[in-house]
Enzyme design. Structure first.
Site, short mmCIF file in Angstrom:
data_model
loop_
_atom_site.label_atom_id
_atom_site.label_comp_id
_atom_site.label_asym_id
_atom_site.label_seq_id
_atom_site.Cartn_x
_atom_site.Cartn_y
_atom_site.Cartn_z
N TYR A 233 0.84 -1.20 0.00
CA TYR A 233 0.00 0.00 0.00
C TYR A 233 0.87 1.26 0.00
O TYR A 233 0.73 2.14 -0.85
CB TYR A 233 -0.92 -0.02 1.22
CG TYR A 233 -1.84 1.17 1.31
CD1 TYR A 233 -2.90 1.31 0.42
CD2 TYR A 233 -1.66 2.15 2.29
CE1 TYR A 233 -3.76 2.40 0.50
CE2 TYR A 233 -2.52 3.25 2.37
CZ TYR A 233 -3.56 3.37 1.47
OH TYR A 233 -4.40 4.44 1.55
N LYS B 109 1.08 3.77 -3.18
CA LYS B 109 0.51 5.10 -2.98
C LYS B 109 1.59 6.17 -3.14
O LYS B 109 1.32 7.28 -3.61
CB LYS B 109 -0.15 5.22 -1.60
CG LYS B 109 -1.46 4.46 -1.46
CD LYS B 109 -2.57 4.93 -2.37
CE LYS B 109 -3.32 6.14 -1.83
NZ LYS B 109 -4.51 6.47 -2.67
#
Ligand code: ZN
Length: 683
Positions: free
Chosen positions: A571, A575
């Site tokens: 993640y 991101k």
């Protein structure tokens, strides 16, 4: 029970509505509401909420006296969905005394109508209320019946309409709504007549019951329909992909209008059915478009004449933009000449052969109204022209109608800081996405809410569509599929004509240490968080470049970009890549006047009933790891920030709005929404 279906009147339905409204609403008023709705539901009678109705009643005042009352439709209300509350009670005796006045200025008329209400909080009465008051019969119906206008607007219109409707109908020349029209109406009224034609305006009928007046309206309209030739069959429209052309042309049109007509952002709604496309290809179409609107009620919504655009043969943006500029310059010159002085208003409708009939407005509803009315007007002119030359209102009458304060006040104005703007939000069905959509809508924005097709998107469309009617478009969009991204943007431009704000929000989370993380899971996140961001940013850039009105992009980043967490590698890394792409976009798109900024929230687990994907992914694991229940976990996140607040989707929406409303000249910046996390402060 006797049920009559002729003309749409049903005694059963009328009685049902009466029961539904209860004893507080008199039988007469309930029947007034019922037949008003019947009339309003027929667009050939009451397009765009035109027309008005009334009933004369006796009501009791505060002192228990019986007073004569006119219940007349409120201004700006559509008959189709009208209720008893939209028939303000007016002092009938006071209004009738005004028939002795030789003239009345518009401001005075407005004042008198407002003053004559028995309740000062009642809605503003229709500008045609005086004519209703002066006519003796109890029920009065007035519509802008197209068949009647098709006949009255011919050069021999008066003969035509008299021949069609016979002896029981009076015909009076065109007079602008107000005291003069009401006096002319009273002067022409005679017992025994069933109705009256207002040349270039519409039809009035009356009766002692709602049903009688309604039936007379329908009978007279049927007689006018008979006298007007039917619409001829159209040849098939010229070959060409009108949808592709619309997506190519509409954003350019929007940009040219913003730059050269100082119009601000406008939305457009296009009708491109085969009959419309075929009609626009007819060599007489430009003449029909330039001739006056069927009635002043149309005129104030479509403008005196539409923008006429002949496109080049190819989809070259440079050539298209030049044609649009030239067409707009011609339109503005003609409009200036027609108005006599002052700046011409922005065009409210356009005819673009190969694309369709386009309505323009500050919101989708007014754009749709303009498109509907212009299309209906063109079709009516085709029918009328088969009988002889179409004439319509004089330029002087058109100008007068357009500049009248009262008529213009009828056109609703869009409200909100982002009124007229269009946003596209990805991942809209999630918790943060839903919150962002709500925030943008509350600020007046039109929102294309996009997500994977399914229950979540359908629910969002239902809920937000109810709360913000006409301003929500749910579009299926898979951010990992270039064709799906392009398709959704095409649909958005076809529907509303442009885009101003992109909120790149779609994202996936996954919990695993690097040693445990499968390449498959990493790639799954990479597809959505990185490639998805890239595809949406790229598409926004291309559309903004066409439109040339600047634009705003807001990426929903995360505090993990600055303060990553163990077990959250896929993640945080993906991101971070998305965040970096947005920073690059801020460099590349600045020359177009496009701003790209990031908001970086800490965990948001839900918004109302909507659980975030993040919660579903990390919630259970984090609860287990820390030995906490759901409340305990929220408390853990709350207590770890400086301000000790729980971060919500509404907070994220506020940050998005800060950038979308352009409060500061800022691009490439990150706004944390985390309650203060020193480790995550952008640097
Ligand atoms: Zn009218």
């Amino acid at each position: 029970m006797a049920t009559s279906t002729a003309g749409g009147w049903s005694a059963v339905a009328a009685a049902a509505l009466e029961r539904e409204m209860g004893p507080a609403v008199s039988r007469e008023l309930a029947q007034r509401v019922y037949s008003s709705r019947l009339l309003g539901e027929d667009p050939s009678l009451c397009a765009a909420g035109g027309g008005n109705t009334s009933v004369k009643l006796t009501e009791t005042d505060l002192l228990g006296r019986e007073v004569p009352v006119l219940r007349v439709k409120a201004s700006g209300v559509d008959l189709a969905g009208i209720g008893p509350e939209s028939f303000p009670a007016l002092d009938l005796s006071a209004l009738r005394e005004l028939s002795a006045l030789p003239s009345l200025a518009e401001e005075e008329l407005e004042n008198v109508l407002l003053q004559s209400r028995f309740r000062h909080l009642a809605p503003r009465p229709s500008i045609e209320a005086l004519a209703h008051a002066f006519l003796p019969p109890r029920f009065v119906d007035h519509t802008h019946a197209e068949a009647v206008l098709g006949l009255t607007n011919l050069s021999d219109g008066e003969q035509r309409i008299r021949a069609a409707l016979g002896e029981k109908v009076a015909v009076i020349p065109y007079t602008a709504p107000g005291l003069a029209l009401a006096r002319a109406t009273l002067a022409a009224y005679q017992p025994g007549l069933v109705g009256m034609v207002w040349m270039g305006h519409g039809l009035v009928t009356w009766g002692e019951t709602a049903e009688e007046s309604y039936r007379r309206m329908m009978e007279l309209v049927a007689m006018a329909e008979k006298a007007l030739p039917p619409l001829p069959p159209f040849p098939p429209p010229p070959a060409g992909d009108h949808r592709r052309r619309a997506a190519a042309v509409l954003p350019l049109l929007r940009g040219v209008l913003a730059a050269e007509a100082a119009s601000g952002p406008l939305l457009s709604v296009t009708h491109s059915d085969p009959a419309t496309l075929s009609l626009l290809a007819d060599e007489r179409a430009q003449g029909w478009a330039a001739s006056p609107a069927p009635t002043s009620d149309h005129l104030v919504r479509t403008g005196a004449f539409p923008l006429w655009v002949e496109l080049p043969g190819e989809d070259d943006p440079y050539l298209i933009r030049r044609r649009l500029s030239e067409a707009l310059a011609r339109h503005r010159t003609a409009y200036r000449e027609y108005l006599g002085d002052g700046e011409p208003p922005f065009p409210r409708a356009a005819c673009i052969p190969g694309v369709g009939v386009v309505g323009l407005g500050r919101d989708a509803a007014s754009a749709r109204t303009a498109a509907d009315l212009l299309r209906r007007a063109l079709l009516l002119k085709v029918r009328a022209s088969a009988l002889g030359p179409y004439r319509g209102l004089s330029r002087e009458e058109c100008r007068h109608a357009e500049t009248r304060a009262l008529q213009v006040a009828k056109v609703p104005k869009a409200a909100g800081e982002l009124a007229g703007k269009v946003a596209l939000v990805t991942g809209a069905a999630g918790a943060i996405g839903t919150g962002i959509c709500e925030g943008l809508l509350a600020a007046g924005c039109h929102v294309a809410a996009t997500d994977l097709p399914g229950e979540g998107l359908e629910r969002l469309e239902r809920e937000l569509g109810n709360r913000f009617p006409g301003r929500v478009l749910a579009l299926p969009l898979d951010v990992t599929d270039p064709a799906s991204v392009k398709g959704a943007f095409d649909l958005l431009l076809e529907s509303w004509g442009g885009v101003d704000i992109g909120v790149v929000n779609a994202g996936l989370a996954h919990v695993a240490t690097l040693s445990e993380l499968s390449l498959e899971d990493f790639r799954r996140l990479e597809k959505v968080n990185v490639e998805g961001t890239l595809l949406v940013l790229a598409e926004l850039g291309r559309r903004f470049a066409l439109q040339q009105m600047g634009g705003d992009v807001i990426l929903v980043s995360t505090k993990n970009v600055f303060a990553p967490g163990a077990g959250f590698g896929a993640y945080s890394a993906t991101k971070a890549a998305a965040h970096q792409l947005a920073r690059i976009a801020s460099l590349e798109l600045a020359p177009l006047g496009v701003r790209v900024n990031m908001v970086a929230p800490d965990a948001v687990f839900s918004h109302g009933a909507v659980r975030s994907g993040l919660w579903q992914e990390v919630g259970p694991g984090r609860m287990k790891a820390r030995g906490l229940d759901e409340k305990g976990l929220e408390e853990y996140y709350r207590s770890r920030n400086l301000l000790k607040v729980s971060v919500t989707a509404a907070h994220v929406a506020e940050a998005v709005l800060f950038f979308a409303t352009r409060r500061t000249p800022t691009t490439g910046a990150t706004l944390p929404v985390d309650g203060g996390l020193p480790d995550a402060t952008p640097r």
